[in-house]
Design an enzyme around this catalytic site. Sequence first.
Site, mmCIF file in Angstrom:
data_model
loop_
_atom_site.group_PDB
_atom_site.id
_atom_site.type_symbol
_atom_site.label_atom_id
_atom_site.label_comp_id
_atom_site.label_asym_id
_atom_site.label_seq_id
_atom_site.Cartn_x
_atom_site.Cartn_y
_atom_site.Cartn_z
ATOM 1 N N GLU A 152 -24.381 26.741 -8.214
ATOM 2 C CA GLU A 152 -25.311 26.379 -7.142
ATOM 3 C C GLU A 152 -26.030 27.544 -6.481
ATOM 4 O OE1 GLU A 152 -26.124 23.177 -6.142
ATOM 5 O OE2 GLU A 152 -25.032 22.621 -7.950
ATOM 6 N N SER A 179 16.340 -27.218 14.160
ATOM 7 C CA SER A 179 17.752 -26.961 13.906
ATOM 8 C C SER A 179 18.037 -25.518 13.524
ATOM 9 C CB SER A 179 18.314 -27.915 12.861
ATOM 10 O OG SER A 179 17.304 -28.371 12.005
#
Lengths: 197, 765
Positions: free
Chosen positions: B174, B458
Amino acid sequence: MKNRSHFGNGISVQPTTADKGCGGADFATALRLSPSEDLKPVTNKGPGPKDISEIASKIIGTAVFSLFILFAAGCVKEIAPEQPVSVDKSISPEAAPEETPVDQGPREEASRQLTEQGRKFLAAGNPDTAIRVLEQAISIDPNNGQNYYYLAEAWLSKEIAAEAREFNRLAELHLKNDAEWMIRIAQQADRIRELEK
Amino acid sequence: MSKKILISLLLTLLLVTGSIVVYGWHLSNGVEQRFAARRWSIPSRVYSDTTLLYPGQYINRRLFQEKLLNLDYRKVLSPPTKKGEMQINAGSIRIFLNDLRTPWNNREGFPIQIVLAEGQIKNIKRTDRNEALSLLELEPEEIMLFFGPERERRRLVTLSQVPAHLIFAVLAAEDHRFYQHRGIDPRGILRALMTNLRQGSIRQGGSTLTQQLAKNYFLTPDRTLRRKLKEILLSVAIEFKYEKDEILEIYLNEIYLGQKGADSINGVGEASYFYFGKPVEDLSRSEAATIAGLIRAPNHYSPYQDKRRCRARRNSVLQAMETRGWITETELHADLRAPVTVAGYMVHAKTAPYFIDYLSEQLDHLYRPEDLTSLGLSIYTTLDTQVQKAAERALENGLIRLEESNPDLKREDPGEKLQGAIAVIQPKTGYVLAMVGGRNYSTSQFNRITQAKRQPGSAFKPFVYLAALDKFNPASMLSNETIAYTVEGRRWEPKNFEEATEPRVSMRTALKMSYNRATVDLAMRTGLDRIVAITSRFHFSTPLKNYPSLALGAFEVIPLELARAYCVFAADGVQSYPLSLKDVTDEAGYVLKQKHLKIERLISPAKAFIMTSMLESVVSEGTARSLKNQGISWPVAGKTGTTNDFRDAWFVGYTPDILTLVWVGFDNGDPIMATGSSAALPIWADLMKSIPRYISKNKFSQPPGVQRQTVCRESGMLAVADACPERLDEYFLEGRAPDEFCPLHKKSGFKDQFIKGIKNLFNEE
C-alpha cells in the site's frame, strides 16, 4: 468411605443405614438377610415351639457362616490396600456404572484432578480461581466431600464466614465416614467460628 | 496600481492560508477526539461454559461433533497437524486443540485422540507425548457479540504484537514510502496520475496509509475533489499530531478486511482469526502477504471467494516485498509456491437467545450498553450449548407431537401456538445449563422461564408435604375422602383426578398419586400459615396466600423460581443462587467481575432426603411412572403438575447431578387437554436421554438423621410381625419414627399358630 461397603472380591453390600466398616459391630445390618425379620420388635409372644427351633438353628447356622465370610472378606479389604476394580468397559459399558466402585471410577478421578488443581490455587493464594475450579469439580462429582472442604477454605481465606460455614457443613455430610477428614473438618469449623467473632 | 494588486493578492493568500490552517486545526482536533483514548468500538463477546471431558463419560456423539464444528474446528482427512484441525473416524476423533484462554485455565493447544465406543469415551490420549489424559477442558464457544450499530468485528493489537513481515507486507502493498513521507506522497500521487492517464481510468489511488485513514475517518465514500482536498489536509494534520508508529498501529486496527455474514471484519487482529484461525503473532509470511493484499479490495481478493485471484494478489505483494529488499529471493520463491489454506468459518444462527436476554438483564446492572458494545469485554457464562440444543429440540418435537395427537391444539397464528419452556440447572452449583423460554424466539421473545407467571398446580404439592414433615411422616395416614371446606363463606370441595381412590392413604401415597383431597387434609392439619412460612424461605417472588387452594398450587409462580425451589431437595437442603454469569474480563484478560456459587441452607439434609424419597415414588409408582417405558431406568425424583382445566402441564424432575423443569401451555390460558405426565413428561425424558454426560445413574445418598423402620401399610404404625398383612420399610426423621405398634392387627394366639402350621405342611405337599 461412602455409604457402601466394597469388598475385594467384588461383592457389594449396601446397607441402608450408615456403613459401619470392616467387621464392624453391627453385622446384623450388614447381613441384611431379611429386612423385615431382623427389625421385628422384641416383644413377640412367639409362634409354635417346633417352628422356632428349626428356624432358629437354620438362622444361627447361616449367620455364623456368613459372618465368617464377611469378616474374612472385610478384613482382607483393610489389609490389602484398595486396588481399583478394573471393570473392562470395552466389554460391558452399560454395566460399568453400577459395578465401578463409587470412589474409584473415572468420573471421580476426573473430579479429584480438579480438586487437586483447586487445592494448588488455594495454596498459591488465589482463592477466586480455586473456587471456580472446585465448582467444576462439584459438577462432575457432587459427592466428593473434599471439594466442599476446600471451598470452605477458599471462603475462609476471603474472610467470608457465612459461605465457609455452609460448605464446611456440606463437607461434613459427605465425609462423615472418614475419620481423618472429620478431624480436619472439625478444625476448620473452629477456624470459621473464630472468624465469625 | 500594481502595488494595490500585490497587496490584495498577498491579503488573499494570507486569508486562504489562514482559513486552511484554521480548518486544518479544526480537523486535527476531530482527529484527536476520534483517535485518542477509546478509538474503536470493540464488541464484547459472550462465551458458553467450557466442556469437561474424561474417559468413561457417556456422550452424545452428534451433539459433540456439532460442538466441534461450532468451535470452528475444520475437518481434515489425515491426522491433524495444525491447531484447529480435526479428523473424524468411526471409532475415534483426532483433534489438534486450539489454545484455551479463560480466567481459570490457560493452556496451549496440543493434539489429542479420543477413542469412542458405544456412546462412551473410552480414553483420551495426548498424541504428541503419547500420554493418557484423565481430564480435558475444551474451550468455550462464542455465543454472542454485543455490537454497536456498525456491526464491526475487531480484535485490537499493539504494534509490538504485529510480526515484522506483516508490517513489510502492508507497506509493500500500500505505501512503501510510509516512513519517509509526511502524510502525502507526491511521488506516489504523480506515479498514480501517470498510470491513470496511461490507462485512461482511475486504477491507482496513490493514497498513503495516512490518507486511507483520513478517508475512513469521514465514513462516507465521496469521491469529489473537495473531499480529496479535505483528505489531504487531514493527512497532514494526522502526521503532525501522531508519530509514524502510532499512525501505523491505528491503521492496522482500523482497516476493513472482509465480511462475515452481516458483520464486517476490521483490523489485522480479527482478520488473522477470520482467515487463518490464529492470532496475528502466529501469521506466516505468505499469510501476512495474503492479508496485506486484501486491503485494496477485501471481498474481491478474499480467499473465500476466489483462491486463485487471492493467490495472485498475494504473490504480487510478495514480489513487492522482495523488490524493496524486505525478504530474500529464497524466501520469495518458497512463499510463492505455498498454497492458500484458510480456516473456514460458520455464520451461526442465534444461540440460546432467551438465555442471552436473561444474561443481558444481569449485565445491565453492571455495565451500560455503550460499554458492552465498545469495551471488548469477555463474558463467561454457565451455558452448556449441547444441553441447550437438546432442550430446544426436545421442546419443539414434543410440542409438535402434542399438536399431531390433538389437532384442536393447532393454531394458525404463530403467536398463538402451543408453547413450552425448559430450564436445566445443576442443583449443587446453581449453574443454569440451558434455558428455553419459548418455542420460537423470532416469533416471541417473551421468556416463559423468567417472565411468565403460571400456576404450578400439583407441582407445588411437595412444599406442602415438606412443611408437614415436622408433624407427619411418610407413613402417616391422611383422609382422602370428600370433605367440603368453607372459604370466606363459600363452599369448596376439592376433587381427586380419579374418583375411585381409597378413603385413607399414606402421605407417601398421597404425594405419589397426587391425591388432591389427601393433600388438602394434610395442609389443613399442618396449618396454612405454617406452609406459607416455610415456603416463603424458598425465594418465591410471587405472593403466597394462606387459602386452602394454596395446597393445590392455585396461585402463580415464575418457573425459574419453582425450579430453584426444587433444587433444594436435590442438593441436600441447600439452595444455590442460580448462576448464569461467571466471569467478566477486559480486553487484556484482566478479571473485572466474578460471580461464585453461593449457597443458603433452607432445610436439613434429612428432610431433603425424605422429600426426595417420596418424589422417587412419584417416578417409580406414581403419576410419572411412564418414565420407565421411555427408557429412563436410573434414579429420578420428580413431580408432575396439572392445573385446573388443564391450563398448565409441568414436570420437574431431578437426579443427584441435574434438574430439569418442563412447562407446556398456551400463553392465553387455553386448556391443553393433557396432564403433566402426558404433555411435559415425554419432553423431559427426551431431553435427559440426549445428554448422557450429566447422567451418572447414581442413587441419592442417605444423610445422617434418617432412619428406616418397618411399618404397617394400613395404620402407618410399627408393624407387628406375622400380624400386619402388608408391611413396608419407610424412612423417617431420626427420632420421629412411630413408637407404637399397629393397633389394627393383633398377633394370633398359640392355637391359631399351631393350626396354621399344620395347614402349611399340607399345602407344601
